[in-house]
Scaffold this motif. Structure first.
Motif, PDB file in Angstrom:
ATOM      1  N   ILE A   4      11.613  -1.088   1.799  1.00 54.43           N
ATOM      2  CA  ILE A   4      11.841  -1.198   0.357  1.00 54.43           C
ATOM      3  C   ILE A   4      11.669  -2.667  -0.029  1.00 54.43           C
ATOM      4  O   ILE A   4      12.198  -3.553   0.645  1.00 54.43           O
ATOM      5  N   THR A   5      10.945  -2.910  -1.108  1.00 57.59           N
ATOM      6  CA  THR A   5      10.870  -4.259  -1.672  1.00 57.59           C
ATOM      7  C   THR A   5      11.125  -4.180  -3.174  1.00 57.59           C
ATOM      8  O   THR A   5      10.579  -3.311  -3.858  1.00 57.59           O
ATOM      9  N   CYS A   6      11.965  -5.066  -3.656  1.00 56.04           N
ATOM     10  CA  CYS A   6      12.235  -5.190  -5.090  1.00 56.04           C
ATOM     11  C   CYS A   6      11.968  -6.633  -5.488  1.00 56.04           C
ATOM     12  O   CYS A   6      12.449  -7.545  -4.816  1.00 56.04           O
ATOM     13  N   LYS A   7      11.254  -6.832  -6.587  1.00 52.51           N
ATOM     14  CA  LYS A   7      10.955  -8.184  -7.062  1.00 52.51           C
ATOM     15  C   LYS A   7      11.108  -8.251  -8.574  1.00 52.51           C
ATOM     16  O   LYS A   7      10.592  -7.394  -9.294  1.00 52.51           O
ATOM     17  N   GLY A   8      11.845  -9.278  -9.015  1.00 46.58           N
ATOM     18  CA  GLY A   8      12.003  -9.522 -10.438  1.00 46.58           C
ATOM     19  C   GLY A   8      12.615  -8.366 -11.200  1.00 46.58           C
ATOM     20  O   GLY A   8      12.281  -8.132 -12.367  1.00 46.58           O
ATOM     21  N   LEU A   9      13.550  -7.660 -10.563  1.00 47.92           N
ATOM     22  CA  LEU A   9      14.099  -6.429 -11.125  1.00 47.92           C
ATOM     23  C   LEU A   9      15.179  -6.744 -12.169  1.00 47.92           C
ATOM     24  O   LEU A   9      16.121  -7.482 -11.891  1.00 47.92           O
ATOM     25  N   ARG A  10      15.034  -6.133 -13.348  1.00 41.96           N
ATOM     26  CA  ARG A  10      16.005  -6.311 -14.415  1.00 41.96           C
ATOM     27  C   ARG A  10      16.284  -4.966 -15.085  1.00 41.96           C
ATOM     28  O   ARG A  10      15.378  -4.191 -15.359  1.00 41.96           O
ATOM     29  N   PRO A  60      13.122   0.308 -14.829  1.00 45.63           N
ATOM     30  CA  PRO A  60      13.566  -1.075 -15.031  1.00 45.63           C
ATOM     31  C   PRO A  60      13.005  -1.663 -16.318  1.00 45.63           C
ATOM     32  O   PRO A  60      11.944  -1.245 -16.794  1.00 45.63           O
ATOM     33  N   ASP A  61      13.715  -2.619 -16.873  1.00 47.25           N
ATOM     34  CA  ASP A  61      13.195  -3.349 -18.027  1.00 47.25           C
ATOM     35  C   ASP A  61      12.023  -4.229 -17.591  1.00 47.25           C
ATOM     36  O   ASP A  61      11.094  -4.469 -18.366  1.00 47.25           O
ATOM     37  N   SER A  62      12.091  -4.717 -16.362  1.00 45.53           N
ATOM     38  CA  SER A  62      10.997  -5.510 -15.787  1.00 45.53           C
ATOM     39  C   SER A  62      11.130  -5.501 -14.272  1.00 45.53           C
ATOM     40  O   SER A  62      12.159  -5.109 -13.725  1.00 45.53           O
ATOM     41  N   GLY A  63      10.063  -5.936 -13.607  1.00 45.77           N
ATOM     42  CA  GLY A  63      10.066  -5.996 -12.148  1.00 45.77           C
ATOM     43  C   GLY A  63       9.346  -4.823 -11.520  1.00 45.77           C
ATOM     44  O   GLY A  63       8.901  -3.903 -12.208  1.00 45.77           O
ATOM     45  N   ASN A  64       9.223  -4.891 -10.198  1.00 48.02           N
ATOM     46  CA  ASN A  64       8.533  -3.809  -9.482  1.00 48.02           C
ATOM     47  C   ASN A  64       9.245  -3.488  -8.179  1.00 48.02           C
ATOM     48  O   ASN A  64       9.933  -4.324  -7.594  1.00 48.02           O
ATOM     49  N   ILE A  65       9.054  -2.254  -7.746  1.00 45.40           N
ATOM     50  CA  ILE A  65       9.691  -1.731  -6.536  1.00 45.40           C
ATOM     51  C   ILE A  65       8.644  -0.985  -5.727  1.00 45.40           C
ATOM     52  O   ILE A  65       7.849  -0.216  -6.285  1.00 45.40           O
ATOM     53  N   GLN A  66       8.664  -1.203  -4.428  1.00 41.39           N
ATOM     54  CA  GLN A  66       7.812  -0.435  -3.511  1.00 41.39           C
ATOM     55  C   GLN A  66       8.676   0.244  -2.457  1.00 41.39           C
ATOM     56  O   GLN A  66       9.635  -0.342  -1.954  1.00 41.39           O
TER      57      GLN A  66
END
Length: 250
Positions: A4-10, A60-66
């Motif tokens: 799992i990767t989360c980046k810039g999640l809001r 999410p309002d912003s960001g990405n998840i894999q």
């Protein structure tokens, strides 16, 4: 490899008619393969919100998840994921075995695989004696065991379990922990567990992630935590007020 990767999640919630809001902000999170991660924090810290975002149940309002290298907005990202939500329900008139079977068919595995998996898991978790009981006759812990069994069905590479030990008696909890520790080793399964109960992680977990008021505070191996703090409890209370946490646990 990151499972799992989360980046810039809001994600921000605004309660209707209330100026107060809850915001979750995760700049970066990586869950590596073949480990058991514990997402630890008090009630209302953002654990379930983060899990729902990862599972694509919230946007999410912003960001990405894999997930497993695939964008989590694609349904195929969850094909090898077993998920236990914090809240669940089964029809009261179903028997335990029927609920396990019919809900198991939704996991895109064959009828025979579902049946074989149910028998194997029920034996491992000591649940076979519940097969013919109706859902309405089951205690909270028994229903929790059914939901956990359902999450474990299939050939999962990743398990995401939101408060999996809620309501389990000590014997049920030990069986569940023993099984989860075993499949991590035997099947190379990565597991992400949320909890707010310190006692739940005495016998499980390689890496602990602290979340507080919607923000990740720390991620450390249990080995480092024990060498530096002497106990998970001491580590936890270096981030939280002890008196308030004890009130929330009641």
């Amino acid at each position: 490899m990151s499972v799992i990767t989360c980046k810039g999640l809001r994600k921000t919630y605004k309660a209707e008619g209330n100026s107060n809001c809850f915001s979750l902000a995760v700049d970066e999170l990586g869950i590596e393969e073949n480990k058991i991660y514990i997402l630890l924090g008090p009630n209302g810290s953002g654990k379930t919100t983060l899990i729902k975002l990862i599972m694509g149940l919230l946007t999410p309002d912003s960001g990405n998840i894999q997930i497993l290298g695939i964008d989590n907005q694609r349904p195929d990202s969850r094909e090898k994921v077993g998920y236990l939500p914090e809240n669940f329900s089964f029809p009261d008139n179903y028997k335990f075995i029927d609920a396990a079977y019919y809900f198991g068919l939704m996991k895109n595995i064959s009828s025979k695989e579902v049946k074989d998996n149910i028998i194997k898991l029920a034996k491992a978790l000591d649940l076979t004696q519940l097969f013919n009981k109706k859902i309405s006759e089951l205690s909270k812990g028994m229903q929790q065991s059914l939901a956990l069994l359902h999450a474990l069905l299939g050939e999962n590479e990743l398990l995401i379990l939101d408060e999996p030990f809620n309501g389990l008696d000590p014997a049920q909890k030990n069986k569940a922990i023993e099984y989860l520790n075993g499949i991590k080793i035997k099947n190379n399964v990565t597991i992400l567990i949320t909890t707010h109960i310190l006692g739940d992680i005495e016998k499980i977990g390689d890496q602990i992630i602290i979340i507080k008021q919607g923000k990740l505070q720390d991620s450390s191996s249990k080995e480092i935590i024990m060498s530096k703090f002497g106990s998970v409890e001491n580590y936890y209370f270096s981030f939280f007020d002890k008196v308030q946490s004890e009130k929330e646990a009641l």
